[in-house]
Design an enzyme around this catalytic site. Structure first.
Site, PDB file in Angstrom:
ATOM      1  N   LYS A 102       0.861  -1.192   0.000  1.00 27.73           N
ATOM      2  CA  LYS A 102       0.000   0.000   0.000  1.00 27.73           C
ATOM      3  C   LYS A 102       0.888   1.230   0.000  1.00 27.73           C
ATOM      4  CE  LYS A 102      -4.525   0.804   0.170  1.00 27.73           C
ATOM      5  NZ  LYS A 102      -5.650  -0.022  -0.291  1.00 27.73           N
ATOM      6  N   GLY A 216     -20.198   7.141   2.677  1.00 30.07           N
ATOM      7  CA  GLY A 216     -19.125   7.342   1.696  1.00 30.07           C
ATOM      8  C   GLY A 216     -19.727   7.248   0.309  1.00 30.07           C
ATOM      9  N   GLY A 218     -18.022   7.779  -2.807  1.00 30.98           N
ATOM     10  CA  GLY A 218     -16.977   7.870  -3.829  1.00 30.98           C
ATOM     11  C   GLY A 218     -17.091   6.669  -4.743  1.00 30.98           C
ATOM     12  N   ASN A 219     -15.947   6.165  -5.194  1.00 24.60           N
ATOM     13  CA  ASN A 219     -15.969   5.047  -6.140  1.00 24.60           C
ATOM     14  C   ASN A 219     -16.742   3.850  -5.569  1.00 24.60           C
ATOM     15  OD1 ASN A 219     -14.670   2.298  -6.904  1.00 24.60           O
ATOM     16  ND2 ASN A 219     -14.267   3.614  -8.650  1.00 24.60           N
ATOM     17  N   ALA A 220     -16.367   3.410  -4.376  1.00 27.90           N
ATOM     18  CA  ALA A 220     -17.000   2.207  -3.818  1.00 27.90           C
ATOM     19  C   ALA A 220     -18.474   2.466  -3.456  1.00 27.90           C
ATOM     20  CB  ALA A 220     -16.218   1.743  -2.593  1.00 27.90           C
ATOM     21  N   GLY A 221     -18.743   3.558  -2.753  1.00 26.24           N
ATOM     22  CA  GLY A 221     -20.090   3.817  -2.237  1.00 26.24           C
ATOM     23  C   GLY A 221     -21.126   4.128  -3.314  1.00 26.24           C
TER      24      GLY A 221
END
Ligand code: NAD
Length: 422
Positions: A102, A216, A218-221
């Protein structure tokens, strides 16, 4: 609780349940390599600003290091160590041939121009290119990084090694070697796992209308809200860093996405009424999708959680205390290392396509993702039944089982090289 301690705590609990060889736990409790870099960047106003960057390579027991890069003001070494460690376990849970890594840069992307972001990204590549590469360590997007940043990363790396190397990062735009289905993969993978879990319930425990809150956006949410809405789930709450939006009758995620794009936040949408960011976790719902960041459900708010199922699309969103309390009180937590592993799985597909210079249709990506997520859930479910433990503990056991076998087969030198660079 500190995110890294929490991750180590999760490992220790699972190791205790499965009576893991203590040397395996000890070796995996330390990242193999930790790199900290200073990145001097010329800002638009002519001043020089030095940003702090990190890359942690946790384990390459099962393949090259793999894991995203986040750009965030509070990012720190312990957080990146926790995220890198989780990546080794995540890749092992879904059985893809990668280890864990990471990276991060301490910065506030909201206050930076595109030119500043590009210069900072290129500096980060210059500072790390000797330890990354398609066969060594393959970064990807994470919080506040995206396809454009991956395209700059790939371009700078290819320039430095004098060779076109699309496989050095994943999460790239389609035009420069990205994979179809990567944008929705984290959310889609989580939804496949959620549905597999719901399929294990008795008829009497299954509802027809699940109410869902997504923290959230963003991309995931965003994609999770959209996919679940299209499957017939009722999205009663969403939130981003500015606040939450709630409507018990349900909301249309596409309409909220449009408002967020135009006005910067979900709270500007007329789909529901605005609430404070932390309040969205406590509104009545059946399923709470955590898709923001670590340490969101903690000792402070665990008693106010109404959901019966939590789907962790974010990494480390539940603290150890909250995990124990909620699990004892019957809340089913679908853990991050399983729930959000769809992202790294399609990153693996992207890397395979780059290596072969042959690109797959979307249907093939989706079919392969679904199979891996279903098989991974089944394996975790098997360990959960065998050890009578939580799904998180079973997911760690599933990963340890593969990591331990790899370590023993490779011999005593494996994963025991720890270095600190500055
Ligand atoms: P992103 O930058 O696209 O979105 C983050 C979202 O969270 C934004 O909408 C932001 O406003 C919101 N947010 C930030 N702080 C918040 C708070 N306190 N309360 C509510 N909302 C808040 O990031 P992402 O890629 O969607 O990542 C989200 C999480 O999912 C991270 O933990 C990341 O590590 C994890 N994850 C992402 C992927 C992926 O493929 N994108 C894969 C695996 C795990």
């Amino acid at each position: 609780m500190d995110f890294y301690k929490n991750t180590l705590g999760n490992m220790q609990k699972a190791a205790g349940i499965m009576h893991l060889d203590s040397e395996v736990l000890e070796a995996l409790s330390h990242p193999q390599k930790t790199l900290m870099v200073s990145l001097p960047v010329r800002m638009d106003d002519g001043t020089l600003k030095v940003f702090e960057g990190f890359r942690v390579q946790h384990s390459e027991l099962r393949g090259p290091f793999k894991g995203g890069i986040r750009y965030f003001p509070e990012v720190n070494l312990d957080e990146v160590k926790a995220l890198a460690t989780e990546m080794s376990f995540k890749c092992a849970v879904v059985g893809i041939p990668y280890g864990g890594g990471k990276g991060g840069i301490k910065c506030d992307t909201k206050k930076m121009s595109e030119g500043e972001l590009e210069r900072m990204t290129r500096k980060y590549v210059q500072a790390t290119y000797q330890i990354v590469g398609p066969e060594h360590d393959i970064p990807a997007p994470d919080m506040y990084t995206n396809g454009q940043i991956m395209a700059w990363f790939m371009d700078e790396y290819s320039r430095l090694v004098n060779k076109y190397q699309p496989g050095v990062v994943t999460g790239k735009p389609i035009e420069v070697g990205g994979s179809l289905g990567r944008d929705t993969a984290t959310a889609q993978g989580g939804v496949y796992v959620l549905e597999e879990y719901l399929n294990t319930l008795d008829e009497k425990d299954r509802k027809t209308d699940y109410k869902v809150v997504v923290q959230g956006f963003g991309n995931a949410g965003q994609h999770a809200a959209d996919i679940l809405h299209n499957l017939g789930y009722t999205i009663v709450g969403v939130s981003d860093s500015k606040g939450g939006l709630y409507n018990e009758k349900g909301m249309d995620p596409q309409a909220i996405m449009k408002t967020k794009k135009e006005k910067g936040s979900v709270i500007e949408s007329s789909e529901g009424k605005a609430v404070k960011p932390h309040e969205i976790l406590e509104v009545p719902c059946d399923i709470l999708v955590l898709a923001a960041m670590e340490n969101q459900v903690t000792e402070e708010n665990m008693k106010n959680i109404k959901a019966r199922i939590m789907l962790e699309l974010a990494n480390g969103p539940t603290s150890g205390d909250a995990d124990e309390y909620l699990s004892k009180n019957g809340v089913v937590i679908i853990p991050d290392i399983l729930a959000n592993a769809g992202g790294v799985t399609v990153s693996y597909f992207e890397w395979l396509q780059n290596q072969q210079a042959y690109y797959w249709p979307l249907e093939e990506v989706k079919m392969k993702l679904k199979r891996i997520m279903q098989e991974s859930f089944a394996r975790v479910h098997h360990f959960q039944e065998e050890y009578k433990c939580t799904m998180r503990q079973a997911a760690y056991i599933s990963a340890f089982d593969r990591l331990e076998k790899a370590m023993k087969l490779r011999g005593s030198g494996a994963n025991l090289r720890c270095k600190i660079y500055r």
